[in-house]
Design a protein around this motif. Structure first.
Motif, PDB file in Angstrom:
ATOM      1  N   ALA A 335       0.832  -1.209   0.000  1.00  0.00           N
ATOM      2  CA  ALA A 335       0.000   0.000   0.000  1.00  0.00           C
ATOM      3  C   ALA A 335       0.864   1.256   0.000  1.00  0.00           C
ATOM      4  O   ALA A 335       0.561   2.232  -0.704  1.00  0.00           O
ATOM      5  N   CYS A 336       1.951   1.252   0.771  1.00  0.00           N
ATOM      6  CA  CYS A 336       2.866   2.413   0.808  1.00  0.00           C
ATOM      7  C   CYS A 336       3.472   2.664  -0.572  1.00  0.00           C
ATOM      8  O   CYS A 336       3.549   3.810  -1.026  1.00  0.00           O
ATOM      9  N   ALA A 337       3.898   1.579  -1.238  1.00  0.00           N
ATOM     10  CA  ALA A 337       4.501   1.721  -2.560  1.00  0.00           C
ATOM     11  C   ALA A 337       3.485   2.224  -3.584  1.00  0.00           C
ATOM     12  O   ALA A 337       3.799   3.078  -4.417  1.00  0.00           O
ATOM     13  N   VAL A 338       2.263   1.710  -3.506  1.00  0.00           N
ATOM     14  CA  VAL A 338       1.211   2.133  -4.446  1.00  0.00           C
ATOM     15  C   VAL A 338       0.844   3.597  -4.221  1.00  0.00           C
ATOM     16  O   VAL A 338       0.665   4.365  -5.182  1.00  0.00           O
ATOM     17  N   LEU A 339       0.746   4.002  -2.964  1.00  0.00           N
ATOM     18  CA  LEU A 339       0.435   5.397  -2.655  1.00  0.00           C
ATOM     19  C   LEU A 339       1.520   6.329  -3.183  1.00  0.00           C
ATOM     20  O   LEU A 339       1.227   7.387  -3.749  1.00  0.00           O
ATOM     21  N   TRP A 340       2.776   5.935  -2.985  1.00  0.00           N
ATOM     22  CA  TRP A 340       3.861   6.774  -3.505  1.00  0.00           C
ATOM     23  C   TRP A 340       3.771   6.887  -5.027  1.00  0.00           C
ATOM     24  O   TRP A 340       3.897   7.985  -5.582  1.00  0.00           O
ATOM     25  N   ALA A 341       3.584   5.750  -5.698  1.00  0.00           N
ATOM     26  CA  ALA A 341       3.520   5.768  -7.163  1.00  0.00           C
ATOM     27  C   ALA A 341       2.349   6.618  -7.664  1.00  0.00           C
ATOM     28  O   ALA A 341       2.458   7.310  -8.682  1.00  0.00           O
ATOM     29  N   SER A 342       1.239   6.593  -6.935  1.00  0.00           N
ATOM     30  CA  SER A 342       0.054   7.348  -7.350  1.00  0.00           C
ATOM     31  C   SER A 342       0.224   8.848  -7.153  1.00  0.00           C
ATOM     32  O   SER A 342      -0.287   9.652  -7.933  1.00  0.00           O
ATOM     33  N   PHE A 343       0.936   9.241  -6.100  1.00  0.00           N
ATOM     34  CA  PHE A 343       1.065  10.667  -5.759  1.00  0.00           C
ATOM     35  C   PHE A 343       2.492  11.176  -5.936  1.00  0.00           C
ATOM     36  O   PHE A 343       2.872  12.182  -5.340  1.00  0.00           O
ATOM     37  N   ARG A 344       3.284  10.501  -6.763  1.00  0.00           N
ATOM     38  CA  ARG A 344       4.705  10.839  -6.855  1.00  0.00           C
ATOM     39  C   ARG A 344       4.962  12.233  -7.422  1.00  0.00           C
ATOM     40  O   ARG A 344       6.050  12.783  -7.252  1.00  0.00           O
ATOM     41  N   ARG A 345       3.994  12.817  -8.120  1.00  0.00           N
ATOM     42  CA  ARG A 345       4.189  14.152  -8.692  1.00  0.00           C
ATOM     43  C   ARG A 345       3.812  15.258  -7.707  1.00  0.00           C
ATOM     44  O   ARG A 345       4.004  16.433  -8.014  1.00  0.00           O
ATOM     45  N   HIS A 346       3.277  14.914  -6.539  1.00  0.00           N
ATOM     46  CA  HIS A 346       2.918  15.915  -5.545  1.00  0.00           C
ATOM     47  C   HIS A 346       4.160  16.354  -4.755  1.00  0.00           C
ATOM     48  O   HIS A 346       5.156  15.628  -4.676  1.00  0.00           O
ATOM     49  N   HIS A 347       4.066  17.519  -4.151  1.00  0.00           N
ATOM     50  CA  HIS A 347       5.229  18.099  -3.488  1.00  0.00           C
ATOM     51  C   HIS A 347       5.686  17.295  -2.279  1.00  0.00           C
ATOM     52  O   HIS A 347       6.841  17.382  -1.869  1.00  0.00           O
ATOM     53  N   PHE A 348       4.792  16.488  -1.698  1.00  0.00           N
ATOM     54  CA  PHE A 348       5.149  15.729  -0.503  1.00  0.00           C
ATOM     55  C   PHE A 348       5.632  14.316  -0.835  1.00  0.00           C
ATOM     56  O   PHE A 348       5.952  13.538   0.069  1.00  0.00           O
ATOM     57  N   ALA A 349       5.680  13.944  -2.102  1.00  0.00           N
ATOM     58  CA  ALA A 349       6.002  12.566  -2.486  1.00  0.00           C
ATOM     59  C   ALA A 349       7.431  12.178  -2.136  1.00  0.00           C
ATOM     60  O   ALA A 349       7.749  10.992  -2.030  1.00  0.00           O
ATOM     61  N   TRP A 350       8.310  13.171  -1.945  1.00  0.00           N
ATOM     62  CA  TRP A 350       9.702  12.853  -1.618  1.00  0.00           C
ATOM     63  C   TRP A 350       9.819  12.070  -0.311  1.00  0.00           C
ATOM     64  O   TRP A 350      10.768  11.280  -0.135  1.00  0.00           O
ATOM     65  N   ILE A 351       8.853  12.253   0.602  1.00  0.00           N
ATOM     66  CA  ILE A 351       8.902  11.534   1.877  1.00  0.00           C
ATOM     67  C   ILE A 351       8.765  10.033   1.642  1.00  0.00           C
ATOM     68  O   ILE A 351       9.559   9.224   2.144  1.00  0.00           O
ATOM     69  N   GLY A 352       7.748   9.649   0.854  1.00  0.00           N
ATOM     70  CA  GLY A 352       7.567   8.236   0.547  1.00  0.00           C
ATOM     71  C   GLY A 352       8.720   7.669  -0.248  1.00  0.00           C
ATOM     72  O   GLY A 352       9.150   6.530  -0.017  1.00  0.00           O
ATOM     73  N   GLN A 353       9.251   8.458  -1.192  1.00  0.00           N
ATOM     74  CA  GLN A 353      10.372   7.995  -2.002  1.00  0.00           C
ATOM     75  C   GLN A 353      11.591   7.725  -1.137  1.00  0.00           C
ATOM     76  O   GLN A 353      12.303   6.736  -1.334  1.00  0.00           O
ATOM     77  N   ASP A 354      11.842   8.588  -0.169  1.00  0.00           N
ATOM     78  CA  ASP A 354      13.005   8.408   0.710  1.00  0.00           C
ATOM     79  C   ASP A 354      12.832   7.215   1.637  1.00  0.00           C
ATOM     80  O   ASP A 354      13.787   6.471   1.897  1.00  0.00           O
ATOM     81  N   ILE A 355      11.614   7.004   2.140  1.00  0.00           N
ATOM     82  CA  ILE A 355      11.378   5.845   3.023  1.00  0.00           C
ATOM     83  C   ILE A 355      11.593   4.546   2.246  1.00  0.00           C
ATOM     84  O   ILE A 355      12.299   3.634   2.709  1.00  0.00           O
TER      85      ILE A 355
END
Length: 540
Positions: A335-355
């Motif tokens: 779910a974390c990976a899917v959420l990041w992929a879905s919202f990766r263009r948003h300004h807060f997506a760097w948090i999920g990418q780093d985790i």
């Protein structure tokens, strides 16, 4: 054990593909090519980025970014000191001859080409313009310098270049007879942004965690193996060598890494597109979910209340034996990976990418190991040459740095590829991200983890061992990278250019000084007379 090893090998294959993509600390500045001309009086300005906020019929619109010329006066650094000035379109549009329209202090918008930048500036100043905006013929920004055969320059108005899309937008509004106003100012960039400090801490902390996990696992495996060997029955001895589920790099695989990574980098350079980026996003999401699951399961397994769930397995088709704890954790990780992929263009997506990125890096360093210093030296030496070639030498062959183009995602609609750790610049008026490639953490991290495994298996203290000094060397090498990045006016820097000499040089120097080099170079692990007894006392 066989099932766990197979799962780890699958993760390793994916992780190696990911790390092969890119390594390098880069900057988001958009300045290119024409900075080779020597400076001279009147043509010795530093290149600066320029903010260009716009108003159309008194309504505030887009803000563009331009680049100031080597010549002309410097711009104000604060928005409040910059005047809001009307823009007019040059006639003729190239401004190589005196404009037909009379100017009374307006900013003139001209097209690049047909004459030199300084000629355009002199013509515009003589016609009464207060500044000149030059529309580039591409979406990049071009550094404007003086011609080599020109005499000393004395231009009294600011000269700024805009990318093609920004310039065409302004020209379209002017052709519709709309009132266009702009401000021109160039805010100063802080010498060091807090984002770089946090990114440094993240990289160092990731290697620390990965190294201790790798060393702890190696020590526990050695204890178990030594106990089994001590009490071994004929049945055990006939089963073959002890399997730890760890993949050891060889000298050959270290050399192959450079070839595979280079081929993949060239493929990305030529085939970079939205569709290709989507494939990379999917690969990263899968690898990130795997890494997050591995780290969470290992962490939760340490809790006594979850010990039974971690050691109780169920057979699942195509996956084999999987623990109940893994079954519970896996949906959350996916779910974390899917959420990041879905919202990766948003300004807060760097948090999920780093985790996802940090956990993937830790998992890779845990699974892949350098068996001795020889393999580590070959791997880092090849990566050192790989970084230098694709950041600097590739400019001679491709007219641009292949590594930087791929990392920034210049040929795609994305803000760079996802195989990076990044943090937004917090106090930089230009925004953007400070970034570091996975390879700049994983590759030296493999050597650092090897040093800690050797120290623990040798029962060496922190000061007498190699880990502390190799870890400090990595931190200093990464720090020097950021210093170089700032001194080089934001131009991309290959981090391994600085990290490899620090880490590998420190390790080899200490090995020579302490007389351990031959042992480190060949065997990579100490001789132990009573292995399990010594390791148990070390654990206490």
């Amino acid at each position: 054990m066989e099932v766990a090893t197979a799962v780890k090998l699958n993760r390793t294959v994916l992780a190696v593909i990911l790390i092969s993509l890119i390594s390098g600390v880069l900057s988001g500045d958009i300045v290119h090519h024409d900075d080779k001309s020597p400076t001279r009086p009147g043509c010795d300005n530093d290149f600066v980025l320029v903010k260009v906020p716009t108003w159309i019929d008194d309504k505030e619109e887009d803000e563009y970014v331009g680049v100031g010329a080597r010549f002309g006066p410097t711009l104000q650094s604060k928005e409040k000191d910059a005047h809001k000035t009307r823009v007019t379109l040059a006639d003729p549009t190239d401004c190589c001859t005196t404009p037909k329209n009379k100017l009374t202090g307006e900013i003139i918008l001209v097209q690049r080409g047909k004459c030199s930048f300084t000629t355009k500036a002199n013509v515009a100043e003589a016609a009464g313009a207060s500044a000149i905006l030059i529309i580039n013929n591409s979406t990049e920004l071009f550094k404007m310098v003086c011609e080599k055969d020109e005499p000393d320059i004395d231009i009294g108005i600011p000269v700024v270049m805009l990318p093609q899309d920004a310039g065409e937008s302004l020209r379209g509004n002017l052709q519709k007879n709309l009132n266009v106003f702009v401000q021109l100012y160039s805010p100063s960039r802080p010498l060091v942004d807090v984002a770089e400090v946090f990114l440094w801490l993240m990289a160092v902390g990731t290697i620390l965690c990965a190294s201790y996990w790798s060393a702890w696992t190696a020590r526990e495996s050695a204890i178990d193996q030594d106990k089994l060997l001590k009490d071994a029955s004929d049945e055990y001895l006939s089963t073959g060598p002890y399997s730890s589920g760890v993949v050891e790099i060889t000298t050959t695989s270290a050399l192959v890494f450079v070839v595979v990574a280079s081929c993949f980098l060239v493929l990305l350079y030529y085939k970079m597109s939205d569709a290709f980026i989507e494939v990379l996003v999917i690969l990263f999401a899968i690898g990130g979910a795997e890494g997050l699951q591995t780290c969470l399961v290992a962490l939760l397994s340490c809790l006594r209340s979850l010990e039974h769930a971690a050691n109780t397995f169920i057979k699942i088709p195509f996956l084999g034996a999987v623990s109940y704890l893994t079954l519970v954790v896996s949906p959350f990780c996916v779910a974390c990976a899917v959420l990041w992929a879905s919202f990766r263009r948003h300004h807060f997506a760097w948090i999920g990418q780093d985790i996802l990125g940090v956990t993937l890096i830790i998992t890779v360093i845990q699974i892949i190991q350098v068996p001795n210093l020889k393999v580590g030296a070959v791997l880092l030496g090849c990566a050192f040459l790989y970084d230098i070639f694709w950041v600097f030498v590739s400019k001679l062959m491709f007219d641009e740095s292949v590594m930087i183009v791929v990392a920034r995602g210049d040929k795609s609609g994305e803000d760079g590829i996802p195989m990076l750790l990044k943090i937004p610049r917090m106090f930089d008026p230009w925004g953007g991200y400070s970034i570091i490639g996975f390879g700049d953490i994983i590759l030296p991290g493999l050597l650092v983890a090897f040093s800690l495994r050797y120290d623990w298996l040798s029962n060496k203290s922190l000061r007498e061992g190699y880990f502390l000094w190799t870890m400090i060397a990595y931190g200093l090498g990464l720090l020097i990278t950021y210093v170089a990045l700032n001194l080089m006016d934001g131009h991309g820097q290959p981090a391994l250019l600085y990290i490899v000499p620090f880490t590998l040089g420190t390790f080899i120097t200490l090995g020579i000084k302490r007389g351990d080099l031959l042992h480190l170079w060949t065997r990579g692990e100490p001789d132990r007379i009573c292995p399990h007894v010594q390791l148990q006392s070390s654990g206490e």
